[in-house]
Design an enzyme around this catalytic site. Sequence first.
Site, PDB file in Angstrom:
ATOM      1  N   ASP A  61       2.338  -0.507  12.545  1.00 30.92           N
ATOM      2  CA  ASP A  61       1.249  -1.284  11.943  1.00 30.92           C
ATOM      3  C   ASP A  61       1.258  -2.739  12.396  1.00 30.92           C
ATOM      4  OD1 ASP A  61       0.209   0.869  10.605  1.00 30.92           O
ATOM      5  OD2 ASP A  61       1.196   0.440   8.706  1.00 30.92           O
ATOM      6  N   ARG A  87      -6.435  -3.772  10.356  1.00 33.27           N
ATOM      7  CA  ARG A  87      -5.403  -4.556  11.044  1.00 33.27           C
ATOM      8  C   ARG A  87      -5.935  -5.161  12.346  1.00 33.27           C
ATOM      9  NH1 ARG A  87      -1.349  -3.661   7.620  1.00 33.27           N
ATOM     10  NH2 ARG A  87      -1.100  -1.559   6.775  1.00 33.27           N
ATOM     11  N   SER A 115       4.845   9.670  10.429  1.00 32.39           N
ATOM     12  CA  SER A 115       5.839   9.911   9.386  1.00 32.39           C
ATOM     13  C   SER A 115       5.201  10.453   8.116  1.00 32.39           C
ATOM     14  CB  SER A 115       6.581   8.613   9.059  1.00 32.39           C
ATOM     15  OG  SER A 115       5.679   7.646   8.532  1.00 32.39           O
ATOM     16  N   GLN A 116       3.898  10.237   7.955  1.00 31.60           N
ATOM     17  CA  GLN A 116       3.202  10.700   6.754  1.00 31.60           C
ATOM     18  C   GLN A 116       3.242  12.221   6.615  1.00 31.60           C
ATOM     19  OE1 GLN A 116      -0.708   8.980   7.068  1.00 31.60           O
ATOM     20  NE2 GLN A 116       0.044   6.886   6.787  1.00 31.60           N
ATOM     21  N   LYS A 138       0.833  -1.202   0.000  1.00 28.09           N
ATOM     22  CA  LYS A 138       0.000   0.000   0.000  1.00 28.09           C
ATOM     23  C   LYS A 138       0.869   1.253   0.000  1.00 28.09           C
ATOM     24  CE  LYS A 138      -1.954   1.620   3.766  1.00 28.09           C
ATOM     25  NZ  LYS A 138      -2.854   1.907   4.923  1.00 28.09           N
ATOM     26  N   GLY A 189      -5.540   7.376   5.255  1.00 25.90           N
ATOM     27  CA  GLY A 189      -4.768   8.450   5.869  1.00 25.90           C
ATOM     28  C   GLY A 189      -3.555   8.832   5.043  1.00 25.90           C
ATOM     29  N   ARG A 236      -5.204   1.795  18.477  1.00 24.99           N
ATOM     30  CA  ARG A 236      -4.935   0.357  18.393  1.00 24.99           C
ATOM     31  C   ARG A 236      -4.432  -0.230  19.702  1.00 24.99           C
ATOM     32  NH1 ARG A 236      -2.360   0.343  12.264  1.00 24.99           N
ATOM     33  NH2 ARG A 236      -4.377   0.264  11.183  1.00 24.99           N
TER      34      ARG A 236
END
Length: 421
Positions: free
Chosen positions: A303, A375, A162-163, A20, A91, A334
Amino acid sequence: MILKTKQSTLKGEILIPASKSHTIRAIAIATMAGGESLLFNPLLSDDALSCVEAAKNFGADITFDSGHYRIKGTGGKIIPKNHLINVGNSGTTLRIFTALASLCDEKISFDGDHSIRTRPMEPLLSALSTLGVSTESTGGKCPLSVHGPIKGGKTTIHAVSSQFLTALLIACPLAKEDTEIVVEVLNEKPYVDLTLDWLKKQQIQYEQKGYEWFKIKGKQHYTPFQCQIPSDFSTATFALLAAAITGSEILIKGLDFSDSQGDKAVFDYFRQMGTEIRHSAEGVWIKGNELRGTDIDMNATPDALPAMAVAGCFARGTTRLLNVPQARLKECDRIAAMETELKKMGANIEQLPDGLVINESHLRGTHVHGHYDHRIVMALAIAGMASEGETSIDTAEAYSVTYPQFAEHFKAMGAKIEIVD
C-alpha cells in the site's frame, strides 16, 4: 471531484485516523460473536461503512454512538437480510465476508463497484470449494456467490493477496471440522500477523508452521469484546511523505509502534532515505531533509508503493521499489498508474514486472488521473505540494475510501489544497 494542490510548507500536528485493517477485522469478528461488542475509535470511511453494511446483511445489529460502534453479533448463525451484498470498493470486506458467508446454508452473492469487479477472487473461491462450498463467479471475480455450509478438511491457498489467507483464518474456526491450510504463495505477511493477533485475542485454537501451514480447530466460536482501534500506519504514510518532500517539520500523533501493522516499516524507509524521525511523548516528529535514493523490498508494504514512488522523484540518485507484484492487483494496477501519472509531471520513472525504478526528477504540476484509487489520489496530491505550478487530480473523491479528512487535515497544516466539485 477534482483536487488541486500547489507548493506548500507544512507545520503543526496531525492525528492519524483509525486503521482500516483493524476496523474491518473487528467488525467481522464482532458480527460472528455472540453478545455485544464495543469498538472505540473505529475508522469512519467508505470502506469501513461497506463493511458495516455487509455485517448488517449477515444479521448483526450495529449502532454508532459517541464515537464507538455497538455490535450485537449473530453468534455464528448467519441469517441473511439480503442475499446480494454490495461491498462498494472494499476488497478486504469482499474477501473476509465471502469466506464467512460460506458458513451459511443459503446462497449469498457479492458485487461491488467497477474496481471490485477487477479484483481476483479465484484463489479464495478455489480453496473454499475444496472445503465443501459451492461457488459461482464471473471469471473468478465479482459478481460471485457462495453456498455453504463449509465443512472443513484440507485445502491450499495461493495468497497473492494476504486477504485470501486472512479470510480463511477468520472463517475456518467456525467450520464443522478441523481445517488444514497449505499456503503455496504469500505476499504481505504482516497483514496475516495482524489477523493472527485477533485470533489470539479471541483464544482461537490453531497450529502454525511458519507461514506455510496452518491447522485450525473446528466448532469454535467468537466472543464479544471491547477494543480501541489503533491509528492507521498506511494513512500516516502520506503525512510522512508530505513532510519529507516539502522540507517541513510536523508532529504525527496517535500511532502505536507496538502494533503489528506492516506499514510502520515505512518510517524505516524514510529514515533510510534521510528523513529525520524523532519519537516523543507527544507522538512522532518528522523533519524533511535531503532525500537519497535506495532499494526497498516492498512485498510486506504494497500500500505504500504510490507514496514511495513520489518520494523517489525527490531523492538523489535512484530509488528501486522491488518485489511487490501484488501492487498490480489493488484498486488499480498501481505500478502502471504511478509510472503513467508521474511521467506526466516530468518524472524519470520506469516500471518493472514487480515494481518501479525512479530517478531524481524535477516535477511540474499538471492534470493527472487518480484512477479512482484513494492511495493514487493522495500520493499525487502530495507530489503537487512539492512541484512547480498547480497539480490537479481527478476522481479525487476516492480518498474517502480510507481518509475522508485528507484535504481538511492537510489544509490545517498549511497545505495549499483545494477541492473542486
